[in-house]
Design an enzyme around this catalytic site. Structure first.
Site, PDB file in Angstrom:
ATOM      1  N   SER A  51       0.822  -1.210   0.000  1.00 35.90           N
ATOM      2  CA  SER A  51       0.000   0.000   0.000  1.00 35.90           C
ATOM      3  C   SER A  51       0.859   1.264   0.000  1.00 35.90           C
ATOM      4  O   SER A  51       1.639   1.453  -0.935  1.00 35.90           O
ATOM      5  CB  SER A  51      -0.954  -0.054   1.195  1.00 35.90           C
ATOM      6  OG  SER A  51      -1.976   0.874   1.057  1.00 35.90           O
ATOM      7  N   ASP A 145      -9.650  -6.433  -3.287  1.00 39.56           N
ATOM      8  CA  ASP A 145      -9.091  -5.192  -2.744  1.00 39.56           C
ATOM      9  C   ASP A 145      -9.852  -3.996  -3.313  1.00 39.56           C
ATOM     10  O   ASP A 145      -9.757  -3.700  -4.507  1.00 39.56           O
ATOM     11  CB  ASP A 145      -7.603  -5.109  -3.113  1.00 39.56           C
ATOM     12  CG  ASP A 145      -6.895  -3.958  -2.408  1.00 39.56           C
ATOM     13  OD1 ASP A 145      -7.582  -3.053  -1.906  1.00 39.56           O
ATOM     14  OD2 ASP A 145      -5.656  -3.977  -2.356  1.00 39.56           O
ATOM     15  N   HIS A 180      -7.200  -6.026   0.986  1.00 42.01           N
ATOM     16  CA  HIS A 180      -6.049  -5.121   0.965  1.00 42.01           C
ATOM     17  C   HIS A 180      -5.129  -5.507   2.118  1.00 42.01           C
ATOM     18  O   HIS A 180      -5.372  -5.131   3.260  1.00 42.01           O
ATOM     19  CB  HIS A 180      -6.562  -3.688   1.130  1.00 42.01           C
ATOM     20  CG  HIS A 180      -5.502  -2.648   0.970  1.00 42.01           C
ATOM     21  ND1 HIS A 180      -4.882  -2.403  -0.227  1.00 42.01           N
ATOM     22  CD2 HIS A 180      -4.946  -1.797   1.863  1.00 42.01           C
ATOM     23  CE1 HIS A 180      -4.010  -1.429  -0.071  1.00 42.01           C
ATOM     24  NE2 HIS A 180      -4.028  -1.051   1.190  1.00 42.01           N
TER      25      HIS A 180
END
Lengths: 366, 170
Positions: A51, A145, A180
């Protein structure tokens, strides 16, 4: 500023603020030592992250490609992503275009980003992009995600192929029904398809192993256990700006062989938002499988740390900087070049690890 | 009246419910301050202006004048805009539906909270807890919807730039 932009920030920041409430006791310690020199092989450096840590991975990797051999990008957009659309402020691009854009056509503007990156390389602000062509890259996007969508991660792949990385050198996995998160093979972690703190999900494979295997061919399987301890070190000595949002303490794992006779490669691991040690303790730097691969293959793992900050710099979620918060007074912030505050701090840590081992240490060990 | 005597009078569930509301209020104030810190209109305007100047400097407008008459290019531009409008409507509808879901669930939650109530104080505590949950859920819906609006606005700006970029491409 329009009310839309205010509302957008309201949403992002109020969600971010919730994370602050779950701070665990600070891992930063009065006991952390200076990061030692181990004579590491600086020209075999690599980096990976999730991320915001994946965006940071691209930044360190592209900026210092001279020393890099590969990268692992988990749920991250292309280099310079927040510069995609000029009519939006960087923070708006970062939180819309680079995360969950409305349609594919208004996602990351890769054509422009490649052109900007080429200009930066020509001026020397980053190393030549040609360095990337011999590297090996791992890219991952979970099918479930919705935080950083596959449309965005597709553009990471597009960026690297556009700057000359052969398709055969990139392993792009977008088949796993993962949320995620960084992926592990640990039943105690979050279920695969969820997106939930601490964003470490059990999807029945160890992603750290896959990343390192992609970057370094012919690695041994991970060790059963570590023979040494994870080191907490004083990260503050590498910070020369008040706005980095980086913690006092960071972590490293140096296998015994790398402490004594061998010159080992360094692999830098960046956590994502709400994943620094101050928020989730050792879950990321201690329980994601990287250290066991380091143990088996004589790699040095370096875990720089960012912590949440509610004002100047404004980083309430404890994310790595990919939109400019580390230069709060500059409308044209540098978060992407060799001279960016966080990038240069991490590079200094790598340099330290690569300095020759002190003679006394070698004598003692022998 | 001393503290011990007060504790005997106030039901623990009511004390907890009041504490939760106090915590929520304190957190909301903190969040509001963070939001205020994030609002930097002057810096944003300077940033956008600089970016636009940079983008325009690197744009060759000669091909644009020719492509403006190309029906295929114009059709593609219209198609992208239609996709954005469709996606925008879908996101806004999702947000509206979420409000309805929250409202529906609120009644069920309140009924569940009332199951073990044995005194007026416990009833008040249950009502306070349910109200707090509802406020938090509505707040989440509102921030999600605000985020959707921000994403939509960002998308239209991106479309404008993307159109100009495509028209000026050789």
């Amino acid at each position: 500023m329009t009310s839309f932009t205010v509302n957008l920030r309201t949403r992002v920041l109020s969600a971010l603020a919730a994370a602050i409430c779950i701070f665990t006791a600070s891992q930063a310690g009065a006991h952390s030592q200076a990061l030692p020199a181990y004579g590491a092989d600086i020209n075999q450096t690599s980096v990976s992250g999730l991320s915001s840590g994946a965006f940071m991975t691209s930044q360190l990797y592209v900026a210092y490609s001279d020393i890099m051999v590969g990268a692992g990008i988990v749920a991250g957009g292309p280099y310079l992503c927040s510069k995609s659309w000029s009519l939006n402020p960087l923070v708006v691009n970062a939180t819309t275009t680079c995360m969950n854009p409305l349609t594919e056509s208004v996602g990351p503007n890769t054509r422009l980003l490649v052109s900007l990156a080429s200009s930066l390389a020509q001026t020397g602000a980053i190393d030549p992009l040609e360095n990337l062509q011999n590297d090996h890259i791992y890219i991952f996007s979970g099918k479930k995600d919705r935080t950083v969508t596959t449309d965005v991660v597709d553009q990471t792949y597009a960026f690297f192929t556009a700057v000359g990385v052969p398709e055969a050198s990139i392993k792009y996995d977008k088949k796993v029904r993962a949320g995620h998160a960084l992926i592990t093979n640990n039943d105690d972690d979050t279920r695969c398809a969820l997106t939930k703190a601490p964003y470490i999900n059990d999807c029945d494979f160890e992603q750290s192993t896959v990343i390192l295997n992609q970057i370094f061919p012919d690695l041994k399987p991970p060790a059963e256990q570590l023979s040494g301890e994870i080191m907490a070190f004083d990260q503050s000595e590498f910070l020369d700006s008040d706005f980095t949002s980086m913690s006092e303490t960071a972590y490293a794992y140096v296998p015994p062989a790398c402490q004594t006779e061998k010159s080992c490669p360094v692999h830098v691991v960046f956590h994502g938002c709400k994943q620094g040690a101050q928020v989730i303790g050792n879950k990321y730097y201690g329980q994601t499988g990287y250290n066991k691969m380091a143990e088996a293959n004589d790699l040095i793992m370096l875990y720089p740390q960012v912590q949440p900050s509610n004002s100047s710099p404004l980083n309430p979620e404890g994310c790595w900087d990919f939109w400019g918060y580390s230069s709060p007074n500059n409308p044209d912030p540098d978060f992407y070049s060799k001279n960016a505050p966080q990038v240069r701090a991490v590079y200094k840590m790598i340099q330290r690890l690569a300095e020759p081992k002190p003679e006394a240490t070698v004598t003692t060990e022998e | 009246m001393n503290a011990d005597a007060t504790n005997e009078i106030v039901d623990p569930s009511l004390s907890d419910a009041i504490k939760d509301w106090n915590d929520y209020t304190a957190e909301s104030v903190k969040n509001a301050l963070i939001v205020l810190e994030a609002i930097t209109p002057v810096k944003d305007n300077v940033q956008v202006t600089q970016q636009v100047i940079e983008a325009f400097k690197n744009t060759d407008w000669q091909p644009a004048s020719k492509k403006l008459l190309d029906p295929e290019v114009l059709a593609a531009v219209g198609r992208e805009l239609a996709e954005i409008q469709k996606a925008a409507m879908e996101r806004l509808m999702e947000g509206c539906n979420q409000y309805l879901v929250t409202t529906q669930e609120a009644g069920k939650k309140f009924a569940d909270n009332l199951k073990d109530v044995k005194s007026p104080q416990q009833f008040l505590a249950a009502w306070l807890e349910s109200s707090l949950d509802l406020v938090k859920d509505y707040q989440q819906n509102a921030t999600d919807q605000a985020s959707n609006l921000g994403t939509i606005q960002s998308a239209y700006k991106a479309w404008l730039q993307s159109t100009l970029q495509n028209l000026s491409a050789k």
